[in-house]
Write a protein that holds these residues in place. Structure first.
Motif, PDB file in Angstrom:
ATOM      1  N   TYR A  53       0.812  -1.221   0.000  1.00 48.88           N
ATOM      2  CA  TYR A  53       0.000   0.000   0.000  1.00 48.88           C
ATOM      3  C   TYR A  53       0.845   1.269   0.000  1.00 48.88           C
ATOM      4  O   TYR A  53       0.337   2.374  -0.254  1.00 48.88           O
ATOM      5  CB  TYR A  53      -0.900   0.021   1.246  1.00 48.88           C
ATOM      6  CG  TYR A  53      -0.231   0.667   2.429  1.00 48.88           C
ATOM      7  CD1 TYR A  53      -0.556   1.967   2.831  1.00 48.88           C
ATOM      8  CD2 TYR A  53       0.793   0.011   3.103  1.00 48.88           C
ATOM      9  CE1 TYR A  53       0.094   2.570   3.877  1.00 48.88           C
ATOM     10  CE2 TYR A  53       1.446   0.614   4.158  1.00 48.88           C
ATOM     11  CZ  TYR A  53       1.092   1.892   4.534  1.00 48.88           C
ATOM     12  OH  TYR A  53       1.763   2.489   5.572  1.00 48.88           O
ATOM     13  N   LEU A  54       2.164   1.164   0.281  1.00 46.55           N
ATOM     14  CA  LEU A  54       2.989   2.327   0.607  1.00 46.55           C
ATOM     15  C   LEU A  54       2.993   3.380  -0.498  1.00 46.55           C
ATOM     16  O   LEU A  54       2.733   4.565  -0.254  1.00 46.55           O
ATOM     17  CB  LEU A  54       4.420   1.880   0.922  1.00 46.55           C
ATOM     18  CG  LEU A  54       5.384   2.977   1.397  1.00 46.55           C
ATOM     19  CD1 LEU A  54       4.841   3.658   2.644  1.00 46.55           C
ATOM     20  CD2 LEU A  54       6.760   2.390   1.667  1.00 46.55           C
ATOM     21  N   GLY A  55       3.301   2.969  -1.731  1.00 40.66           N
ATOM     22  CA  GLY A  55       3.351   3.930  -2.818  1.00 40.66           C
ATOM     23  C   GLY A  55       2.027   4.622  -3.045  1.00 40.66           C
ATOM     24  O   GLY A  55       1.971   5.839  -3.277  1.00 40.66           O
ATOM     25  N   GLU A  56       0.937   3.872  -2.967  1.00 39.43           N
ATOM     26  CA  GLU A  56      -0.386   4.457  -3.176  1.00 39.43           C
ATOM     27  C   GLU A  56      -0.729   5.461  -2.086  1.00 39.43           C
ATOM     28  O   GLU A  56      -1.323   6.507  -2.359  1.00 39.43           O
ATOM     29  CB  GLU A  56      -1.434   3.349  -3.215  1.00 39.43           C
ATOM     30  CG  GLU A  56      -1.332   2.427  -4.428  1.00 39.43           C
ATOM     31  CD  GLU A  56      -2.395   1.344  -4.417  1.00 39.43           C
ATOM     32  OE1 GLU A  56      -3.223   1.345  -3.487  1.00 39.43           O
ATOM     33  OE2 GLU A  56      -2.389   0.509  -5.338  1.00 39.43           O
ATOM     34  N   SER A  57      -0.366   5.151  -0.852  1.00 41.38           N
ATOM     35  CA  SER A  57      -0.688   6.061   0.252  1.00 41.38           C
ATOM     36  C   SER A  57       0.083   7.366   0.132  1.00 41.38           C
ATOM     37  O   SER A  57      -0.430   8.440   0.469  1.00 41.38           O
ATOM     38  CB  SER A  57      -0.402   5.391   1.598  1.00 41.38           C
ATOM     39  OG  SER A  57       0.991   5.267   1.827  1.00 41.38           O
ATOM     40  N   ILE A  58       1.331   7.292  -0.355  1.00 43.00           N
ATOM     41  CA  ILE A  58       2.129   8.509  -0.540  1.00 43.00           C
ATOM     42  C   ILE A  58       1.549   9.356  -1.666  1.00 43.00           C
ATOM     43  O   ILE A  58       1.421  10.584  -1.550  1.00 43.00           O
ATOM     44  CB  ILE A  58       3.598   8.148  -0.818  1.00 43.00           C
ATOM     45  CG1 ILE A  58       4.230   7.497   0.427  1.00 43.00           C
ATOM     46  CG2 ILE A  58       4.392   9.392  -1.219  1.00 43.00           C
ATOM     47  CD1 ILE A  58       5.628   6.958   0.201  1.00 43.00           C
ATOM     48  N   ALA A  59       1.166   8.698  -2.771  1.00 50.59           N
ATOM     49  CA  ALA A  59       0.604   9.426  -3.908  1.00 50.59           C
ATOM     50  C   ALA A  59      -0.711  10.107  -3.549  1.00 50.59           C
ATOM     51  O   ALA A  59      -1.025  11.177  -4.077  1.00 50.59           O
ATOM     52  CB  ALA A  59       0.400   8.469  -5.074  1.00 50.59           C
TER      53      ALA A  59
END
Length: 226
Positions: free
Chosen positions: A174-180
């Motif tokens: 989920y990390l990249g999506e949460s940052i975006a």
């Protein structure tokens, strides 16, 4: 999820940040400016790495985290530090009294809270009049080439590093999506002002990949009779 990655959490962070995690921690500690005798709340403290850095001046740091696994590792790892106290806590319903802390800080954790505005309201509640808040979080690089390259890293390079370094790679999906999806610097600044903090400002780190937000709870704003 954080229970599953607690064992190798700090090592994975160091790799994913390409060594910048320690520099961001130094910048955050300086922004908090902990002093001997102060009481500081470090929210989403994880295994307590940031809390230990804050405690070096003699401040008493409460390392709070929602994850029981993170707290367990932190307690074991820093059992010999009398200035760091670990508490399992929900950022949106903190188990502390009004105005209990000279400073409240959170690093790379507010993005993981389901109701971040509710958490900021809780930060304000437990901050002493005259106290401060410092938020270190991934943000939006203002320059297009940097922003494009950064998101390419998140989407294509980071997943490969996680597979090598983390004790549970799937937990990082989920990390990249949460940052975006996280709001930009002016939006987070507005959230802090809406909660009641004054003198809100932010400073970009690593070309805006990370941003430090700061605010002050003034005595006048904290007093219902003022």
């Amino acid at each position: 999820m954080f229970d599953l990655v607690s064992t190798h959490y700090d090592r994975t962070n160091a790799l994913l940040s390409v060594g910048n995690a320690s520099l961001w921690r130094v910048a955050t500690t300086r922004a908090v400016n902990p002093k001997r005798g102060e009481r500081i709340l470090d929210i989403a403290a994880g295994t307590g790495t940031s809390s230990v850095a804050l405690s070096h001046t003699g401040a008493h740091v409460v390392a709070a985290d929602f994850s029981e696994g993170m707290i367990k590792v932190g307690r074991e790892r820093h059992a010999g530090n009398p200035n760091v106290e670990f508490v399992q806590a929900d950022a949106t319903a903190l188990p502390f009294a009004d105005g209990e802390f000279d400073a409240v800080t959170i690093s790379f954790g507010l993005r993981n809270v389901v109701e971040p505005k509710k958490a900021i309201a809780e930060f304000y509640r437990v901050t002493k009049p005259g106290g401060r808040v410092v938020i270190c979080e991934f943000s939006t690089p203002p320059f297009t080439p940097i922003r494009v390259g950064y998101f390419a890293y998140l989407n294509h390079v980071m997943p490969r590093i996680v597979k090598l370094a983390s004790s549970n790679a799937e937990a990082y999906d989920y990390l990249g999506e949460s940052i975006a999806a996280w709001p930009d610097q002016p939006t987070l600044s507005a959230w802090l002002r809406d909660a009641g903090y004054d003198a809100v400002a932010y400073r970009n780190l690593s070309l805006g990949i990370v941003a430090l937000h700061r605010g002050i709870k003034t005595a006048a704003a904290a007093s219902p009779t003022s």
